[in-house]
Design a protein around this motif. Structure first.
Motif, PDB file in Angstrom:
ATOM      1  N   ASN A  67      17.735  65.371  -6.111  1.00  0.00           N
ATOM      2  CA  ASN A  67      17.941  66.818  -6.189  1.00  0.00           C
ATOM      3  C   ASN A  67      17.237  67.445  -4.996  1.00  0.00           C
ATOM      4  OD1 ASN A  67      18.722  69.321  -7.302  1.00  0.00           O
ATOM      5  ND2 ASN A  67      16.778  69.541  -8.364  1.00  0.00           N
ATOM      6  N   MET A  68      17.499  68.731  -4.738  1.00  0.00           N
ATOM      7  CA  MET A  68      16.771  69.509  -3.735  1.00  0.00           C
ATOM      8  C   MET A  68      17.057  70.984  -3.976  1.00  0.00           C
ATOM      9  SD  MET A  68      19.120  69.236  -0.320  1.00  0.00           S
ATOM     10  CE  MET A  68      19.607  70.960  -0.221  1.00  0.00           C
ATOM     11  N   HIS A  69      16.280  71.832  -3.335  1.00  0.00           N
ATOM     12  CA  HIS A  69      16.516  73.276  -3.408  1.00  0.00           C
ATOM     13  C   HIS A  69      17.288  73.706  -2.171  1.00  0.00           C
ATOM     14  CE1 HIS A  69      15.694  77.611  -3.847  1.00  0.00           C
ATOM     15  NE2 HIS A  69      15.454  77.316  -5.111  1.00  0.00           N
ATOM     16  N   HIS A  70      18.034  74.803  -2.287  1.00  0.00           N
ATOM     17  CA  HIS A  70      18.854  75.236  -1.154  1.00  0.00           C
ATOM     18  C   HIS A  70      18.084  76.045  -0.113  1.00  0.00           C
ATOM     19  CE1 HIS A  70      19.218  78.627  -4.023  1.00  0.00           C
ATOM     20  NE2 HIS A  70      19.242  79.371  -2.951  1.00  0.00           N
ATOM     21  N   GLU A  71      16.909  76.575  -0.488  1.00  0.00           N
ATOM     22  CA  GLU A  71      16.122  77.332   0.496  1.00  0.00           C
ATOM     23  C   GLU A  71      15.307  76.367   1.365  1.00  0.00           C
ATOM     24  OE1 GLU A  71      16.364  80.338   1.255  1.00  0.00           O
ATOM     25  OE2 GLU A  71      17.250  81.369  -0.455  1.00  0.00           O
ATOM     26  N   ALA A  72      15.016  76.807   2.596  1.00  0.00           N
ATOM     27  CA  ALA A  72      14.300  75.955   3.548  1.00  0.00           C
ATOM     28  C   ALA A  72      12.820  75.825   3.212  1.00  0.00           C
ATOM     29  CB  ALA A  72      14.469  76.498   4.962  1.00  0.00           C
ATOM     30  N   LEU A  95      23.543  65.918  -6.145  1.00  0.00           N
ATOM     31  CA  LEU A  95      23.554  67.345  -6.481  1.00  0.00           C
ATOM     32  C   LEU A  95      24.490  67.600  -7.661  1.00  0.00           C
ATOM     33  CD1 LEU A  95      23.735  68.809  -2.851  1.00  0.00           C
ATOM     34  CD2 LEU A  95      21.707  68.568  -4.292  1.00  0.00           C
ATOM     35  N   GLY A  96      24.062  68.478  -8.566  1.00  0.00           N
ATOM     36  CA  GLY A  96      24.916  68.862  -9.688  1.00  0.00           C
ATOM     37  C   GLY A  96      25.076  67.814 -10.757  1.00  0.00           C
ATOM     38  N   HIS A  97      24.107  66.898 -10.859  1.00  0.00           N
ATOM     39  CA  HIS A  97      24.188  65.902 -11.928  1.00  0.00           C
ATOM     40  C   HIS A  97      24.271  66.610 -13.275  1.00  0.00           C
ATOM     41  CE1 HIS A  97      23.080  62.587 -14.602  1.00  0.00           C
ATOM     42  NE2 HIS A  97      23.431  61.770 -13.623  1.00  0.00           N
ATOM     43  N   SER A  98      24.993  66.005 -14.204  1.00  0.00           N
ATOM     44  CA  SER A  98      25.204  66.658 -15.505  1.00  0.00           C
ATOM     45  C   SER A  98      23.884  66.982 -16.199  1.00  0.00           C
ATOM     46  CB  SER A  98      26.051  65.760 -16.408  1.00  0.00           C
ATOM     47  OG  SER A  98      25.383  64.545 -16.676  1.00  0.00           O
ATOM     48  N   GLU A  99      22.854  66.182 -15.946  1.00  0.00           N
ATOM     49  CA  GLU A  99      21.556  66.477 -16.565  1.00  0.00           C
ATOM     50  C   GLU A  99      20.937  67.728 -15.950  1.00  0.00           C
ATOM     51  OE1 GLU A  99      21.092  61.754 -17.487  1.00  0.00           O
ATOM     52  OE2 GLU A  99      19.922  62.620 -15.850  1.00  0.00           O
ATOM     53  N   ARG A 100      21.186  67.968 -14.668  1.00  0.00           N
ATOM     54  CA  ARG A 100      20.721  69.211 -14.033  1.00  0.00           C
ATOM     55  C   ARG A 100      21.509  70.401 -14.595  1.00  0.00           C
ATOM     56  NH1 ARG A 100      15.936  68.860 -12.147  1.00  0.00           N
ATOM     57  NH2 ARG A 100      16.383  71.005 -11.507  1.00  0.00           N
ATOM     58  N   GLU A 109      27.919  77.755  -8.650  1.00  0.00           N
ATOM     59  CA  GLU A 109      27.509  78.568  -7.500  1.00  0.00           C
ATOM     60  C   GLU A 109      26.171  78.087  -6.933  1.00  0.00           C
ATOM     61  OE1 GLU A 109      26.672  83.294  -6.386  1.00  0.00           O
ATOM     62  OE2 GLU A 109      27.051  82.692  -8.455  1.00  0.00           O
ATOM     63  N   PHE A 110      25.232  77.799  -7.810  1.00  0.00           N
ATOM     64  CA  PHE A 110      23.908  77.328  -7.396  1.00  0.00           C
ATOM     65  C   PHE A 110      24.015  75.952  -6.734  1.00  0.00           C
ATOM     66  CE2 PHE A 110      19.631  75.502  -8.650  1.00  0.00           C
ATOM     67  CZ  PHE A 110      18.872  76.330  -7.836  1.00  0.00           C
ATOM     68  N   GLY A 151      34.385  74.747  -6.984  1.00  0.00           N
ATOM     69  CA  GLY A 151      33.164  75.567  -6.888  1.00  0.00           C
ATOM     70  C   GLY A 151      32.100  74.890  -6.051  1.00  0.00           C
ATOM     71  N   GLY A 152      31.942  73.580  -6.244  1.00  0.00           N
ATOM     72  CA  GLY A 152      30.905  72.849  -5.524  1.00  0.00           C
ATOM     73  C   GLY A 152      31.180  72.721  -4.038  1.00  0.00           C
ATOM     74  N   LEU A 153      32.467  72.729  -3.662  1.00  0.00           N
ATOM     75  CA  LEU A 153      32.834  72.513  -2.260  1.00  0.00           C
ATOM     76  C   LEU A 153      33.239  73.806  -1.545  1.00  0.00           C
ATOM     77  CD1 LEU A 153      34.843  69.168  -2.569  1.00  0.00           C
ATOM     78  CD2 LEU A 153      32.455  69.495  -1.906  1.00  0.00           C
ATOM     79  N   GLU A 154      33.027  74.932  -2.189  1.00  0.00           N
ATOM     80  CA  GLU A 154      33.337  76.223  -1.562  1.00  0.00           C
ATOM     81  C   GLU A 154      32.610  76.347  -0.220  1.00  0.00           C
ATOM     82  OE1 GLU A 154      34.995  79.997  -1.251  1.00  0.00           O
ATOM     83  OE2 GLU A 154      35.199  78.778  -3.073  1.00  0.00           O
ATOM     84  N   GLY A 155      33.362  76.660   0.838  1.00  0.00           N
ATOM     85  CA  GLY A 155      32.739  76.866   2.146  1.00  0.00           C
ATOM     86  C   GLY A 155      32.495  75.603   2.947  1.00  0.00           C
TER      87      GLY A 155
END
Length: 256
Positions: A67-72, A95-100, A109-110, A151-155
Motif C-alpha cells: 500500500n502507499m499514500h497518494h501525497e508526497a 493498491l485497492g486490495h479488497s481488505e483495504r 476515487e481514493f 474508476g481505478g484507471l481514470e486519468g
C-alpha cells in the motif's frame, strides 16, 4: 499464445518480521532467483521492506509494497509515500486490495489517486478489483468490476497503461479456500481485457497483465494459468512458505 510474461506476486499481508522475511526470501532466491521466464515480486509489510530488499540484491526477484499514500509527504500519521518506497528500491505496489476497501473504507476515487501517484514515481501499480459474495450472487460481478477498473484507471494514459497490473480477486475466494472455477475466472479476466481495449485500444490492452488473486495454490495453478487472459497470480497464503510459492512460479513457467 500470449506474449505477456507471466507474473507471480506474493502478498504477505500482516505477516513476517524482518528476520522471518529474510529467511523466506533466501529460500525463494535459492530456488528461483536466477530464472527470468516469469516475473516474480514479493510484497512484505513495510517493516520488512528494507531487509528483504537487501536479501533480494543480485537476484531477479523484485520488491513490492502492500500500500502507499497518494501525497508526497505531510501530516499523514502511519502512512508511507511513493518516494519512501522508491528509496528502498521497491518496483511494485499493491493498491485497492479488497481488505483495504472493506476494512479501511478505501473507494475507487481514493485508490485512483494512488494509482496516478505510483505511475508518476515509476512504481508499477497492482490494482486489485473484485466482487463480494453478495455481489456475485446478485449477478453484479461484471458491473462491480467495471466500476472498479474504470474508476481505478481514470486519468491513466495509453503510454502508462502497459506498466499497470490488474489483479482480479473475487473477495469471496480470498483466504476462504474457495476458488472461482477456471471458467468463472477466465470470464472475468476476458471482461477486464475488453474494458482495457475500450480504455486504451487493443494494442495496449494486450500488453497489460491481469492476475488472478483468489486462493491460487500449486494444485489449481496450472489450470488457471493455462487460460488465455490469466497472466499470473497475486498470492496470499501460499506466498508465506517458500516451497508453495516456488511451486507457483514453476507452474507459471510451465504455462508460458
Amino acid at each position: 499464445m500470449s506474449s505477456r510474461k507471466k507474473l507471480i506476486a506474493g502478498n504477505w499481508k500482516m505477516n513476517k518480521t524482518p528476520a522471518d522475511g529474510v529467511a523466506l526470501v533466501r529460500d525463494i532466491v535459492a530456488a528461483i532467483g536466477k530464472q527470468s521466464d516469469v516475473e516474480v515480486v514479493v510484497c512484505p509489510p513495510f517493516t520488512a521492506l528494507e531487509s528483504v530488499g537487501k536479501a533480494l540484491e543480485g537476484s531477479n526477484v523484485k520488491l513490492g509494497a502492500q500500500n502507499m499514500h497518494h501525497e508526497a509527504s505531510g501530516a499523514y500519521t502511519g502512512e508511507i509515500s511513493a518516494a519512501m518506497l522508491r528509496a528502498l528500491f521497491a518496483t511494485h505496489v499493491i493498491l485497492g486490495h479488497s481488505e483495504r476497501r472493506s476494512y479501511f473504507g478505501e473507494n475507487d476515487e481514493f485508490i485512483n489517486k494512488k494509482v496516478i501517484t505510483s505511475l508518476k514515481n515509476q512504481l508499477k501499480p497492482i490494482l486489485c478489483v473484485g466482487e463480494t459474495l453478495a455481489e456475485r450472487e446478485s449477478g453484479s460481478t461484471l458491473k462491480v468490476v467495471q466500476r472498479q477498473v474504470e474508476g481505478g484507471l481514470e486519468g491513466v494514459s495509453k503510454e502508462q497503461a502497459p506498466t499497470v497490473v490488474v489483479a482480479y480477486e473475487p473477495v469471496w475466494a480470498i483466504g476462504t479456500g474457495k476458488v472461482a472455477t477456471t471458467e468463472q475466472a477466465q470470464e472475468v479476466h476476458a471482461f477486464i481485457r475488453g474494458l482495457l481495449v475500450k480504455l486504451f485500444g487493443d494494442a495496449v490492452a494486450q500488453k497489460v497483465r491481469i492476475l488472478y488473486g483468489g486462493s491460487m495454490k500449486p494444485a489449481n495453478a496450472p489450470e488457471l494459468l493455462a487460460q488465455q487472459d490469466i497472466d499470473g497470480g497475486l498470492i496470499g497464503g501460499a506466498a508465506l512458505e517458500a516451497r508453495s510459492f516456488v511451486d507457483l512460479v514453476n507452474a507459471a513457467t510451465a504455462a508460458k
